[in-house]
Design an enzyme around this catalytic site. Structure first.
Site, PDB file in Angstrom:
ATOM      1  N   SER A   1       0.464  -1.066   0.347  1.00 17.40           N
ATOM      2  CA  SER A   1      -0.023  -0.053  -0.473  1.00 17.40           C
ATOM      3  C   SER A   1       0.481   1.535   0.305  1.00 17.40           C
ATOM      4  CB  SER A   1      -0.915   0.177   1.277  1.00 17.40           C
ATOM      5  OG  SER A   1       0.104  -0.132   2.112  1.00 17.40           O
TER       6      SER A   1
ATOM      7  N   ASP B   1      -5.187  -1.171  12.159  1.00 18.89           N
ATOM      8  CA  ASP B   1      -5.180  -2.297  12.467  1.00 18.89           C
ATOM      9  C   ASP B   1      -5.729  -2.848  13.689  1.00 18.89           C
ATOM     10  OD1 ASP B   1      -3.441  -0.374  13.329  1.00 18.89           O
ATOM     11  OD2 ASP B   1      -2.169  -0.723  12.522  1.00 18.89           O
TER      12      ASP B   1
ATOM     13  N   GLU C   1       6.348   9.207  -0.077  1.00 16.03           N
ATOM     14  CA  GLU C   1       6.550   7.642  -0.351  1.00 16.03           C
ATOM     15  C   GLU C   1       6.824   7.440  -1.583  1.00 16.03           C
ATOM     16  OE1 GLU C   1       3.050   5.606   2.411  1.00 16.03           O
ATOM     17  OE2 GLU C   1       2.514   6.282   0.642  1.00 16.03           O
TER      18      GLU C   1
ATOM     19  N   LYS D   1      -7.321   4.138   4.794  1.00 15.56           N
ATOM     20  CA  LYS D   1      -5.927   3.080   4.444  1.00 15.56           C
ATOM     21  C   LYS D   1      -6.736   1.421   5.121  1.00 15.56           C
ATOM     22  CE  LYS D   1      -1.967   0.142   5.176  1.00 15.56           C
ATOM     23  NZ  LYS D   1      -0.837  -0.273   6.883  1.00 15.56           N
TER      24      LYS D   1
ATOM     25  N   ASP E   1      -2.828   4.701  -3.488  1.00 15.93           N
ATOM     26  CA  ASP E   1      -4.633   5.572  -3.459  1.00 15.93           C
ATOM     27  C   ASP E   1      -4.176   6.960  -3.638  1.00 15.93           C
ATOM     28  OD1 ASP E   1      -7.368   4.466  -2.065  1.00 15.93           O
ATOM     29  OD2 ASP E   1      -6.074   5.738  -0.638  1.00 15.93           O
TER      30      ASP E   1
END
Length: 728
Positions: free
Chosen positions: A104, A441, A111, A277, A140
């Protein structure tokens, strides 16, 4: 062979040296009890400031005691897991299952595509049948630059995978390998290195340009999607099967099949919640079920490359054991970082929690899911409850017919990533990754365990994954603000482990989750301890026993025992003495700033003043000076922040108090009774010592990473005002 057929694929061993732990825990409980007795029996009878200060310090200590007891409930047992990959190969090599790998990313600036490419190539090169690997990149940020970089990676993989096999390369992220092995006389090494350098140059050139040149767009139909109009927050689903691993034409330079490689940018439209996410991962679950539908899913963040080519086989030892694996839902690997300095300046690797606490949670019924570096069972991740018949026949699984491919497959799978697909569905509630929390998460893992599944924490000798830790103090604090905010939200919501897990998961595991859910709640007691004792010294108010009193002994023992045991744990887990000093400073800084911010944000959100937000942490530093200071373990301030104002003000106030005490003693006109205030002075001195790097940044450093002048002036004014108001 018949005997080996029934040997387990993994074993669990209880942690050694637990006798020493129990001596520590029991003696601490005795010391804590004596402190409580002292607080109650010596409670000030007179009204006034001392009584209120005494009450406040007792309440802070009660909170520390409660939190310490919770952490010990989590630590009272611990297990370590060991796998037998040779047995897995002998038993299942011909019927190994397919693996879907989710990578991801969300922002090509924070990034960088080259970093993402390294991660993708590292998992494509696993020591595993390539035709059974399916790699999905969830972009994304919907960046054509990221798509271009993935195309470049697909071309380079035809050379990289054979090279990894022939030379048993570790790690299999190209940039990491070539930075380790910088020279080699081998001709194939030189050719592959040249190809990588050329790919790196092309990707970096296009990043500097800020777009993909028109001549390159003609080479792949996928760029047509951006020509139709696509922005980061408004675009239709973009799905491209870049490599179809089941197509015999898709082969490397040695004629062996390549892994399937898929690019996905799920649809986003204004007015439709995208759920950050978690929403991207749920779209991947659905799309991958149409393309490959592997029973095992690995999800990693784009900055966590594979550091061990055997990690897939390690994970399968837990999923494919005949007797022990039926209810295992996910295998969590620790998050490690390859840019950590020797003494871990910002405490980024959370050394003791990962080495000790997660192994203890595993013993209680399951380690938490921490968002990356985790292998999942698809059934559990998709919302299925555990039942006795949940056992998979791995041999029959390989007989499932393959779905259709390429154009038709892309068109039918796109619908599964539409922004309206989840309306009036259970996605994000009972299925997939949970919504509504910055730490989705943790809630996702808790939801899975609540359905009857258990999890495993596996910490191999060679780290399975390596990532990038923040290289500045502010980035670290911002990251922990989001984590602490999410955890306290869990504690105050229906997902509180004591409520959500009641009757569903073991009580010790429910309590163990609170170790993290209550991170932010430590802020108030810590702020009180950092501010009120020095105020009381200046006011002549004593909050601790005299040194000549026997009641000082439990205070002294608890302080020495706690920090000695903490140091022992840190050294046992591979840290250094200076690393422990840095770690103690960072826990203090986090409690005074980001935990306090996370706590306040949660309260404000519950009152309807703020909305849920998700901050992406930058994974690269563009400033060479910042990187150099990080490598030299010099704390980076440099940017004006209210967090730094809080830290500097508290540190300066304690420093002014220390100077006042020292001045009083030097001129031999002590306004302070050392016998009565020795513990106050000790606590004050420790705060000053732990802040030495901060004082250096305030007054002595001249580099760009020193404390900004605006922060210095504000903190000096606030600290001086507080000191003057206290002393006059």
């Amino acid at each position: 062979m018949e005997k080996n057929e029934y040997l387990p694929l993994f074993e669990s061993k209880a942690a050694k040296g637990r006798g020493l732990y129990w001596v520590y825990a029991v003696s601490m409980m005795i010391g804590i009890s004596l402190i409580c007795i002292d607080r109650v029996t010596h409670f000030p009878g007179e009204n006034g400031v001392r009584r209120w200060a005494w009450t406040g310090i007792f309440m802070a200590e009660l909170w520390f005691i409660i939190y310490w007891i919770i952490t010990q409930c989590a630590r009272c047992r611990a297990v370590f897991r060991y796998t037998f990959k040779d047995r897995l190969s002998r038993r299942y090599e011909d019927v190994l299952p397919g693996i879907d790998i989710f990578v991801s990313t969300a922002d090509p600036q924070l990034e960088p595509p080259l970093m993402v490419v390294d991660t993708v190539l590292s998992v494509m090169a696993y020591d595993y049948p390539s035709e059974k690997l399916n790699v999905y990149l969830s972009d994304d940020g919907c960046s054509d630059l990221m798509f271009y970089a993935l195309l470049e990676a697909s071309k380079f993989s035809r050379f990289w995978l054979p090279f990894c096999r022939n030379f048993n390369v570790e790690p299999r992220a190209p940039s990491k390998f070539f930075s380790t092995v910088k020279q080699s006389p081998d001709q194939q090494w030189k050719e592959v290195k040249k190809l990588y350098d050329e790919m790196e140059a092309r990707i970096n050139d296009n990043m500097k340009l800020g777009r993909v040149p028109d001549q390159l767009r003609k080479h792949h139909k996928g760029f047509h999607e951006w020509e139709l109009g696509a922005s980061r927050s408004d675009h239709r689903t973009i799905l491209q099967v870049i490599i179809d691993g089941r197509d015999t034409k898709e082969a490397d330079t040695e004629g062996k099949p390549l892994p399937t490689l898929v690019y996905l940018a799920r649809e986003k439209r204004p007015g439709y919640p995208h759920n950050f996410k978690a929403g991207a991962m749920n779209a991947l679950i659905r799309v991958s079920s149409r393309i490959s539908n592997s029973q095992i899913i690995l999800n990693i963040d784009c900055d966590h490359y594979s550091n061990n080519s055997q990690s897939v086989r390690d994970a399968l030892c837990f999923f494919m054991d005949d007797e022990q694996s039926r209810n295992i839902s996910f295998v969590q690997f620790p998050q490690r970082f390859d840019n950590i300095t020797k003494n871990d300046l910002y405490g980024s690797c959370l050394r003791v929690p990962q080495a000790v606490e997660l192994a203890a949670l595993d013993a209680h019924g399951g380690a938490p899911y921490i968002g990356s570096c985790c292998f999942h069972r698809r059934d559990a991740l998709s919302g299925k409850k555990y039942e006795n018949e949940s056992h998979i026949n791995w041999k029959q699984l390989n007989e499932i017919q393959e779905p259709e491919r390429e154009n038709l497959l892309e068109e039918t799978a796109k619908f599964l990533a539409n922004c309206s697909y989840e309306e009036n569905s259970s996605w994000g509630k009972e299925m997939g990754f949970m919504y509504g929390c910055p730490v989705e998460d943790i809630v996702t893992g808790l939801s899975i365990q609540r359905k009857g599944w258990r999890s495993v924490f596996f910490n191999p000798k060679r780290e399975g994954f390596m990532g990038l830790a923040p290289t500045t103090l502010l980035t670290t604090l911002i990251q922990h603000t989001r984590w602490s905010e999410g955890h306290i939200q869990i504690a105050l919501s229906k997902y509180c482990p004591l409520i959500y897990g009641h009757g569903k998961i073991p009580v010790p595991l429910q309590i163990s989750y609170l170790c993290y859910n209550l991170w932010a709640a430590n802020c108030l007691a810590t702020l009180y301890y950092a501010i009120v004792p020095p105020v009381c010294v200046l006011k002549g108010i004593n909050l601790f026993p005299q040194v000549s009193s026997t009641w000082v002994l439990p205070y002294a023992y608890v302080f020495v025992a706690k920090h000695t045991y903490s140091l022992g744990e840190f050294l046992w887990s591979g840290g250094t003495l200076k690393g422990w000093y840095n770690d103690q400073r960072m826990w203090l800084y986090k409690r005074l700033t980001c935990y306090f911010y996370g706590f306040c944000l949660t309260i404000l959100r519950s009152l309807g003043f703020t909305k849920l937000n998700f901050t992406i942490t930058g994974k690269n530093s563009v400033d060479d000076d910042v990187s150099k200071r990080f490598e030299q373990e010099i704390m980076e301030f440099g940017t004006a922040s209210s967090m730094f104002v809080i830290l500097a003000t508290i540190a300066l106030f304690n420093l002014l108090t220390s100077i006042s005490i020292a001045r009083s003693l030097i001129i031999k006109k002590p306004a302070i009774d050392l016998d009565s205030y020795a513990l106050h002075i000790l606590l004050n001195g420790l705060v000053v010592i732990i802040n030495l790097p901060l004082f250096e940044a305030l007054f002595f450093r001249k580099d760009q990473g020193c404390m900004p002048a605006s922060v210095t002036y504000q903190s000096l004014i606030f600290a001086a005002l507080a000191f003057l108001l206290t002393t006059y």
